[in-house]
Design a protein around this motif. Structure first.
Motif, PDB file in Angstrom:
ATOM      1  N   LEU A 197       0.858  -1.174   0.000  1.00 18.58           N
ATOM      2  CA  LEU A 197       0.000   0.000   0.000  1.00 18.58           C
ATOM      3  C   LEU A 197       0.902   1.234   0.000  1.00 18.58           C
ATOM      4  O   LEU A 197       1.936   1.236   0.671  1.00 18.58           O
ATOM      5  CB  LEU A 197      -0.885  -0.010   1.247  1.00 18.58           C
ATOM      6  CG  LEU A 197      -1.960   1.043   1.365  1.00 18.58           C
ATOM      7  CD1 LEU A 197      -3.255   0.361   1.789  1.00 18.58           C
ATOM      8  CD2 LEU A 197      -1.598   2.061   2.411  1.00 18.58           C
TER       9      LEU A 197
ATOM     10  N   LYS B 109       0.583   5.672  -0.063  1.00 18.88           N
ATOM     11  CA  LYS B 109      -0.231   6.884  -0.077  1.00 18.88           C
ATOM     12  C   LYS B 109       0.727   8.068  -0.045  1.00 18.88           C
ATOM     13  O   LYS B 109       1.539   8.189   0.863  1.00 18.88           O
ATOM     14  CB  LYS B 109      -1.167   6.906   1.137  1.00 18.88           C
ATOM     15  CG  LYS B 109      -2.118   8.058   1.172  1.00 18.88           C
ATOM     16  CD  LYS B 109      -3.194   7.898   0.138  1.00 18.88           C
ATOM     17  CE  LYS B 109      -4.246   8.973   0.329  1.00 18.88           C
ATOM     18  NZ  LYS B 109      -5.356   8.792  -0.567  1.00 18.88           N
TER      19      LYS B 109
ATOM     20  N   TYR C 110      -7.400   1.362   1.769  1.00 18.89           N
ATOM     21  CA  TYR C 110      -7.290   2.751   1.343  1.00 18.89           C
ATOM     22  C   TYR C 110      -8.459   3.580   1.874  1.00 18.89           C
ATOM     23  O   TYR C 110      -8.284   4.730   2.274  1.00 18.89           O
ATOM     24  CB  TYR C 110      -7.241   2.866  -0.184  1.00 18.89           C
ATOM     25  CG  TYR C 110      -5.876   2.658  -0.773  1.00 18.89           C
ATOM     26  CD1 TYR C 110      -4.852   3.579  -0.567  1.00 18.89           C
ATOM     27  CD2 TYR C 110      -5.599   1.546  -1.561  1.00 18.89           C
ATOM     28  CE1 TYR C 110      -3.602   3.397  -1.120  1.00 18.89           C
ATOM     29  CE2 TYR C 110      -4.355   1.362  -2.118  1.00 18.89           C
ATOM     30  CZ  TYR C 110      -3.359   2.290  -1.894  1.00 18.89           C
ATOM     31  OH  TYR C 110      -2.112   2.115  -2.436  1.00 18.89           O
TER      32      TYR C 110
END
Length: 154
Positions: A16, A18, A111
């Protein structure tokens, strides 16, 4: 303010990412590669804080996943550790003892939880209950839409 948040496995697989500041794909790939090499090479009992370029890197290992965040110079490292821990708590609450496979197969939920918790590199909501209620609403809405779409239109 956080610059980025990364989740990666002990094997170096990115699970993941971000980004809270705009970067080119090339810069992102280089930073990811550098973070993987820096964090994975550290001994297990070493400090969870690193100085890298103009950033402070804070990481924490939970089971087989590393949660890594890049902070600006004036940010508090201990607060960043608390933010990482709160995110893990939210994932645990939703998935029931979260594991790497939960992140792999339900990345959109991971998310979504992150977006309910953080926005623009800042903590948006500190309450686990408020984030949990938002997740329940979203799941209920998704189920309603799925049910509606599965019925014939005639």
């Amino acid at each position: 303010m956080m610059r980025f948040l990364l989740l990666f496995s002990r094997q170096g697989k990115l699970r993941l990412q971000k980004w809270f500041t705009p970067l080119t794909d090339r810069e992102k790939k280089k930073m990811i590669r550098d973070m993987l090499m820096l964090v994975l090479a550290r001994p297990p009992r070493s400090c969870n804080f690193l100085q890298w370029r103009d950033l402070k890197i804070v990481y924490k290992r939970y089971a087989s996943l590393y949660f890594c965040v890049g902070l600006e110079e004036q940010d508090n490292e201990l607060l960043a550790l608390e933010v990482l821990h709160r995110y893990v708590e939210l994932l645990d609450r939703y998935f029931g003892n979260v594991c790497e496979l939960d992140i792999i197969f339900n990345f959109e939920k991971a998310y979504f939880i992150l977006d309910e918790f953080l926005m623009g590199g800042e903590v948006l909501e500190t309450s686990r209950l408020a984030v949990g209620a938002s997740l329940e609403e979203a799941d209920t809405f998704q189920e309603t839409i799925d049910e509606y779409m599965s019925k014939p239109a005639y």
